[in-house]
Design a protein around this motif. Sequence first.
Motif: not given
Length: 401
Positions: A346-370
Amino acid sequence: MTLLTGQDETDLPGGRSRSGAAWGLNALGIAIVAFWFVKNGIALQHPAWVWVLGAVALAAWALREFGRTPRLLVVAGVLMIAAGTLTVVPTDSLMIVPVIVGIVLLGANLRVPVWAASVAALAAIVVVAVSASIEHASVQFVLGTSGGTLLGVLIGFSRRQFRIAAERAREAERDQQRAELLADRSRAARDIHDVLAHSLGGLVLQLDAVEALLEAGRVDDATKRAAEARALAADGLAEARRAVHALRDDAETDAEADAGRSAVPHRASRPTTDPATGLAALVDAHRSFGGEIVTQGDTALTDLDAAHRAAVVQVVREALSNARRHAPGRPVSLSVIRDGDAVDVVVANPLSGGGHGLLGMRERFAELGSGAAVEADRSDDEFVVAMHLPVDELAAEGDRP
């Protein structure tokens, strides 16, 4: 002959794909039919029109073997059927052979309507029946030749279905290759995004620090910071080049990037994505940028295998880059918690915005297939990136006494 061969005639220019055996069998078939046509014609003293039409049917058969355009193949098939049908009765059914070959050719050709071979066969049967009636041929003769034409229709349809299936298989393969290419491009774009987000974000912070140090008259410290900024920029450029050339498996480019990396002394501000290093380099880098981070748990990620460890490193790097951009100077917490047969990061910090990186995070984990999952969302006054990953049992057993 090639009536029963499964050769696909749509691959070579003009729709031809012939093996050497098929060419030989067709040449043998043409030679045999031509021999008996000539021999019987001399013995029976065929009229001139039979000789002409018979020659046209045989020539069309030969043209079919050497034709290189789809239109020429269709013309050859029509000529075989038309000329052969008119000479079936005078040649005592010998010329039914080119008729059948022509029907098969039309029936198997994907560029011709599926009903064309059936219509041609029906027309041939009618012509033969009329000619047989005029020549007083037997009913058995008409039935035999009709059976031959219907057999040609069935063979042609069978070969058409075979070619349709082959074409669909090729299309499916092309779609799969296209999907793999798009996935590779998406992966490369995601890697470039991660590299640039980290490198450029860190570079901005370093240059801000250089400016502040120069204003304070601390030239030596500013020079050191500038050197670190240059090293960070060089490393980011090398990583970006590697990601761009990943689709082409450019080994030479990778070697140059590795050489460029080794030429510059390693700094904490330049974290490696080597799964074996865990999160330590990212933590050091964040602190070198002036960030505050509190860690808890095993940042070496020893309970995860290399693939899951690499995914965690990439996602944490993105999360820390987002924290530096959107909440500079604010404290960040990084927790690695073992929970039974899973690990939560878990990584937590005071309020932050979204971006393309959030989609990239999910794609990385989806590729693991585990079954590994990642979530990124606001929680109260914090932006939290939470990862849930299965434990690598082999790695876990290796750590036990």
